[in-house]
Design a protein around this motif. Structure first.
Motif, mmCIF file in Angstrom:
data_model
loop_
_atom_site.group_PDB
_atom_site.id
_atom_site.type_symbol
_atom_site.label_atom_id
_atom_site.label_comp_id
_atom_site.label_asym_id
_atom_site.label_seq_id
_atom_site.Cartn_x
_atom_site.Cartn_y
_atom_site.Cartn_z
ATOM 1 N N UNK A 1 -3.551 2.054 5.405
ATOM 2 C CA UNK A 1 -4.429 2.264 4.262
ATOM 3 C C UNK A 1 -5.905 2.261 4.665
ATOM 4 N N UNK A 2 -6.772 2.854 3.815
ATOM 5 C CA UNK A 2 -8.221 2.740 4.032
ATOM 6 C C UNK A 2 -8.637 1.269 3.961
ATOM 7 N N UNK A 3 -9.770 0.952 4.568
ATOM 8 C CA UNK A 3 -10.223 -0.430 4.654
ATOM 9 C C UNK A 3 -10.329 -1.139 3.300
ATOM 10 N N UNK A 4 -10.910 -0.513 2.259
ATOM 11 C CA UNK A 4 -11.009 -1.219 0.969
ATOM 12 C C UNK A 4 -9.640 -1.631 0.421
ATOM 13 N N UNK B 1 -16.131 -12.361 -2.042
ATOM 14 C CA UNK B 1 -15.335 -12.321 -0.813
ATOM 15 C C UNK B 1 -14.949 -10.888 -0.454
ATOM 16 N N UNK B 2 -14.621 -10.088 -1.457
ATOM 17 C CA UNK B 2 -14.287 -8.693 -1.189
ATOM 18 C C UNK B 2 -15.487 -7.947 -0.599
ATOM 19 N N UNK B 3 -16.658 -8.141 -1.197
ATOM 20 C CA UNK B 3 -17.867 -7.461 -0.715
ATOM 21 C C UNK B 3 -18.202 -7.893 0.716
ATOM 22 N N UNK B 4 -18.129 -9.199 0.984
ATOM 23 C CA UNK B 4 -18.462 -9.705 2.320
ATOM 24 C C UNK B 4 -17.460 -9.211 3.368
ATOM 25 N N UNK B 5 -16.177 -9.228 3.020
ATOM 26 C CA UNK B 5 -15.162 -8.734 3.960
ATOM 27 C C UNK B 5 -15.301 -7.227 4.173
ATOM 28 N N UNK C 1 -4.835 -7.674 1.499
ATOM 29 C CA UNK C 1 -4.870 -8.907 2.293
ATOM 30 C C UNK C 1 -5.270 -10.096 1.427
ATOM 31 N N UNK C 2 -6.231 -9.904 0.516
ATOM 32 C CA UNK C 2 -6.645 -10.974 -0.385
ATOM 33 C C UNK C 2 -5.502 -11.379 -1.314
ATOM 34 N N UNK C 3 -4.743 -10.401 -1.775
ATOM 35 C CA UNK C 3 -3.571 -10.699 -2.609
ATOM 36 C C UNK C 3 -2.557 -11.508 -1.810
ATOM 37 N N UNK C 4 -2.322 -11.096 -0.571
ATOM 38 C CA UNK C 4 -1.402 -11.834 0.301
ATOM 39 C C UNK C 4 -1.873 -13.268 0.503
ATOM 40 N N UNK C 5 -3.163 -13.461 0.693
ATOM 41 C CA UNK C 5 -3.723 -14.788 0.886
ATOM 42 C C UNK C 5 -3.502 -15.663 -0.351
ATOM 43 N N UNK D 1 -2.775 -20.068 8.463
ATOM 44 C CA UNK D 1 -2.861 -19.146 7.334
ATOM 45 C C UNK D 1 -3.797 -17.986 7.648
ATOM 46 N N UNK D 2 -4.913 -18.293 8.318
ATOM 47 C CA UNK D 2 -5.850 -17.245 8.697
ATOM 48 C C UNK D 2 -5.236 -16.261 9.664
ATOM 49 N N UNK D 3 -4.427 -16.755 10.603
ATOM 50 C CA UNK D 3 -3.767 -15.875 11.564
ATOM 51 C C UNK D 3 -2.790 -14.937 10.852
ATOM 52 N N UNK D 4 -2.072 -15.460 9.873
ATOM 53 C CA UNK D 4 -1.143 -14.623 9.112
ATOM 54 C C UNK D 4 -1.901 -13.553 8.325
ATOM 55 N N UNK D 5 -3.005 -13.946 7.692
ATOM 56 C CA UNK D 5 -3.813 -12.978 6.931
ATOM 57 C C UNK D 5 -4.420 -11.922 7.850
ATOM 58 N N UNK D 6 -4.881 -12.347 9.017
ATOM 59 C CA UNK D 6 -5.455 -11.402 9.976
ATOM 60 C C UNK D 6 -4.399 -10.412 10.448
ATOM 61 N N UNK D 7 -3.200 -10.899 10.687
ATOM 62 C CA UNK D 7 -2.108 -10.021 11.112
ATOM 63 C C UNK D 7 -1.766 -9.012 10.025
ATOM 64 N N UNK D 8 -1.742 -9.469 8.786
ATOM 65 C CA UNK D 8 -1.456 -8.576 7.666
ATOM 66 C C UNK D 8 -2.559 -7.532 7.518
ATOM 67 N N UNK D 9 -3.814 -7.949 7.651
ATOM 68 C CA UNK D 9 -4.927 -7.004 7.555
ATOM 69 C C UNK D 9 -4.841 -5.948 8.646
ATOM 70 N N UNK D 10 -4.529 -6.371 9.853
ATOM 71 C CA UNK D 10 -4.398 -5.425 10.974
ATOM 72 C C UNK D 10 -3.320 -4.386 10.673
#
Length: 258
Positions: free
Chosen positions: A63-66, A128-132, A72-76, A48-57
């Motif tokens: 899009x801008x990072x925020x 989690x949003x702030x830390x990420x 990505x959090x919604x996808x997770x 699941x983490x690999x899928x989220x990382x791929x989506x974030x990339x």
């Protein structure tokens, strides 16, 4: 080949239980198999983490990072069906709102969300949003997501090994998984969760292990005092809290290098 097939089936059971990813309907189910599938909790997390990382990339290319982090959090959440967040919410409501063990367990089974649960859910997503948002500056951000998803689930599932399972009903969907855990299953679980951490470097790995080991001791003691054991909701809460601790620890370690 029969052994490999059996392990594959156990993994599919774990994947189907802990995510919304479709698995073959032909996978055989039994309470015993469901229980044994817990050994692959961390492996499911890594996937699941690999899928989220791929989506974030991919999102960062557009899009801008925020915005990328929020999407990505919604996808997770969609990927897991907010499975662990739901556990955290129910645990917060039960332990926060109940004055007795029986009442706490009863509240945890209530599908309605109270003040404690809503506060815990909102703050968890915000934190989690702030830390990420801080970690997004790190070159290791994609690896951090993969590691955190796997390791946090290993910590949560390890509680099954040496804590009694308590619930207000015998029909709990987590009951087959949480009733017992062998030493072999615990070793598989922890190795799967810890080994990928070495890609972050020895220093960061040792710090993560120390922080999460301390958290596990304190969280276990806290649960024993409040409800005399754990429920499936408590495992979800442990995963969410562990994930945030991983992010927070890495921010503290990496500091100005982010």
């Amino acid at each position: 080949m029969s052994t490999i097939k059996y392990q594959y089936q156990l993994f599919m059971l774990a994947l189907g239980f802990f995510s919304r990813i479709p698995v073959p309907v032909s996978i055989p189910y039994s309470p015993e198999r469901m229980n044994q599938s817990g050994r692959y909790f961390a492996l499911v997390g890594l996937m699941l983490g690999a899928l989220c990382a791929l989506v974030l990339y991919a999102l960062q290319l557009v899009f801008p990072s925020p915005v990328a982090i929020v999407l990505m959090m919604v996808f997770s959440l969609l990927l897991t069906g907010a499975f662990h967040e739901d556990g955290l919410t129910d645990m917060a409501d039960g332990i926060g709102g109940g004055m007795t063990v029986e009442r706490r367990l009863e509240i945890m089974k209530d599908s309605r969300i109270g003040t404690y649960g809503a506060s815990a859910l909102i703050m968890t997503l915000l934190v989690k949003y702030v830390l990420l948002s801080e970690l997004i500056q790190s070159q290791q951000i994609l690896l951090i997501i993969v590691v955190s998803y796997g390791l946090s689930r290993a910590v949560a599932a390890s509680l099954i090994y040496d804590m009694p399972y308590v619930t207000g009903t015998d029909t709990s969907k987590s009951k087959p998984l949480a009733e017992r855990q062998s030493r072999r299953e615990l070793v598989i679980l922890l190795l799967t969760g810890v080994l990928p951490c070495w890609l972050l470097g020895l220093g960061q790995t040792l710090i993560l292990i120390a922080v999460l080991a301390l958290f596990r001791v304190l969280f276990k003691r806290w649960l024993m005092a409040r409800i005399g054991g754990f429920t499936g909701d408590c495992l979800g809460a442990a995963q969410q809290l562990s994930e945030m601790l991983i992010y927070l620890s890495l921010i503290a370690v990496q500091g100005v290098n982010l």
